[in-house]
Design an enzyme around this catalytic site. Structure first.
Site, short mmCIF file in Angstrom:
data_model
loop_
_atom_site.label_atom_id
_atom_site.label_comp_id
_atom_site.label_asym_id
_atom_site.label_seq_id
_atom_site.Cartn_x
_atom_site.Cartn_y
_atom_site.Cartn_z
CG HIS A 1 -1.74 -1.03 1.72
ND1 HIS A 1 -1.41 -2.08 2.25
CD2 HIS A 1 -3.19 -1.25 1.53
CE1 HIS A 1 -2.26 -2.92 2.60
NE2 HIS A 1 -3.43 -2.49 2.07
CG ASP B 1 1.94 -1.08 3.44
OD1 ASP B 1 1.09 -0.61 4.38
OD2 ASP B 1 1.68 -1.74 2.41
C1 XUL Z 1 -7.52 -6.38 5.32
C2 XUL Z 1 -6.48 -6.93 3.95
C3 XUL Z 1 -5.77 -6.03 3.40
C4 XUL Z 1 -5.89 -6.25 1.81
C5 XUL Z 1 -5.01 -4.96 1.06
O1 XUL Z 1 -8.07 -7.43 5.59
O2 XUL Z 1 -6.68 -8.21 3.69
O3 XUL Z 1 -4.50 -6.12 3.61
O4 XUL Z 1 -5.26 -7.43 1.25
O5 XUL Z 1 -5.65 -3.69 1.46
#
Ligand code: XUL
Ligand code: CO
Length: 430
Positions: A99, A102
């Protein structure tokens, strides 16, 4: 020079009789199974958020991990990237996922967020170039910052929608720049807590338009990857709009996106939705929207999304069976959306968690391939439906079917589903 994983050797395949903990016992990346190398079947990815950004908190306590890169400077962001690529070098997995939040510290505003994202993705891009590690998918974190507490695309405030849309634009740009093979949208806050303050119909429209804009922009910039929605029924919101694969498919149809968007299915989310992982994969494949998986497991007693590393071969095997039956991954892969337990403090814990998970997945995939090559399971299923092969019932209507049943005196005899026999067969492979 090592910044974090000092003295931990690169993990190599040493077979089931290996003596060291730092070895793959089953994941032999070059081994060919059903005509493809294991590494090309499994397409493993490390998740940046759990491995490098998560501090080890739970609802009752804060940070337990001490990582030298924790903080909010760009220097720490680069140190974090250095450590991440050290781990990738040790594991040798082909991919990672991230993300925006991150990999770069939160800025004062959108402009600063974007310039920081540009800067850190240049840094990461150079490391990808020298190491050969690739990006499975990028995504925007539209759920942690307090501006998103009432949703991102589904927020009652159009300014939040705009901030989220602008952020997706910058994350799609970053994902394209790094050659990402997919772009994921998980609607962490796209849901509601109470209908008393929620206009459900309007929020759904907002989410649909947001997704259309994302698809339109990805085409405009020539992003070749797949756009994926990650379903989850609840947590953090009480009720999320992209509850499960079936719900997402209805949503995509509603907004004309069923040929544009696929799904990233997470094991733990499937369980929270009251399904099995393999059910969600099989349904997505049947609907033509299977994209990728987030591999993890929940604690079956807790009812939370505990995001643990997988450790159950029979479960994983059934998931890969559906994936192989669907023809395997194309742009997708196996992303370990899994985190350590908060007492697992040491650098080696993070390495060994992935090593074990990769071995479990390799065993599962090989078991699934063995089952398919054996052929008896598929033959039994085909035999069960054989009557349909010569049937034209689907072309008839109720009148003519009734006439047919009356004239032929059809009186069907129930036949065994042979579940236990098939379970026994599966158990010989796992
Ligand atoms: C949350 C989840 C996230 C997504 C990406 O439950 O799985 O980490 O994979 O935003
Ligand atoms: Co996930």
């Amino acid at each position: 020079m090592s910044v974090y994983f000092h003295d931990i050797p690169a993990i190599t395949y040493q077979g089931p009789s290996a003596t060291s903990d730092f070895a793959y016992r089953y994941y032999d990346p070059e081994r060919v199974v059903m005509g493809k190398r294991l590494k090309d079947h499994l397409r493993f990815a490390v998740a940046w958020w759990h491995g490098f950004a998560w501090p080890g908190g739970d609802p009752f306590g804060g940070q337990t991990f001490e990582r030298p890169w924790f903080g909010d400077t760009m220097e720490q962001a680069r140190l974090k990237a250095d450590a991440a690529f050290e781990l990738f070098g040790i594991l040798g997995q082909p991919f990672f996922c991230f993300h925006d939040a991150d990999i770069r510290p939160e800025g004062e505003d959108f402009a600063e967020n974007t310039s920081r994202l540009d800067e850190i993705t240049d840094y990461i891009g150079a490391k990808m170039e020298t190491t050969g590690t690739r990006l499975l998918w990028g995504t925007a974190n539209l759920f942690t910052h307090r501006r998103y507490m009432a949703g991102a695309a589904t927020n009652p405030d159009p300014d939040v929608f705009a901030f989220a849309a602008a952020t997706v634009k910058s994350c799609l740009d970053a994902t394209k720049k790094l050659g990402g093979e997919n772009y994921v949208l998980w609607g962490g806050r796209e849901g509601y807590e109470t209908l008393l303050n929620t206009d459900l119909k309007r929020e759904r429209q907002q989410a649909g338009r947001f997704l259309q804009m994302t698809v339109e922009y990805s085409k405009k910039i020539g992003f070749n990857g797949a756009i994926l929605i990650e379903p989850k029924p609840q947590e953090p919101t009480k009720h999320q709009y992209d509850f499960d694969v079936a719900t997402v498919y209805g949503f995509l149809k509603d907004f004309g996106l069923e040929d544009e968007v696929k799904v990233n299915i997470e094991q733990g989310h499937a369980i929270l939705a009251g399904h099995s992982f393999e059910h969600e994969i099989a349904l997505a494949a049947a609907l033509g929207i299977f994209g990728s998986i987030d591999m993890n497991r929940n604690d079956y007693q807790s009812g939370w999304d505990t995001d643990q590393f997988p450790n159950n071969v029979p479960e994983v095997a059934l998931a890969y069976l559906e994936i192989l039956k669907a023809g395997g991954f194309t742009t997708g892969g196996t992303n370990f959306d899994a985190k350590l337990r908060r007492q697992s403090l040491d650098p080696e814990d993070l390495v060994l968690a992935h090593v074990g998970a990769m071995d479990i997945c390799a065993r599962g995939l090989m078991a699934a391939a063995g089952l398919l090559e054996d052929g008896r399971l598929e033959a039994a299923r085909a035999a069960r439906y054989a009557g349909w092969d010569e049937s034209d019932l689907m072309q008839l209507d109720l009148d003519s079917i009734a006439e047919h049943v009356r004239s032929k005196g059809t009186n069907p005899k129930p036949r065994s589903g042979r579940q236990e026999r098939l379970e026994n067969l599966v158990n010989r492979f796992v």
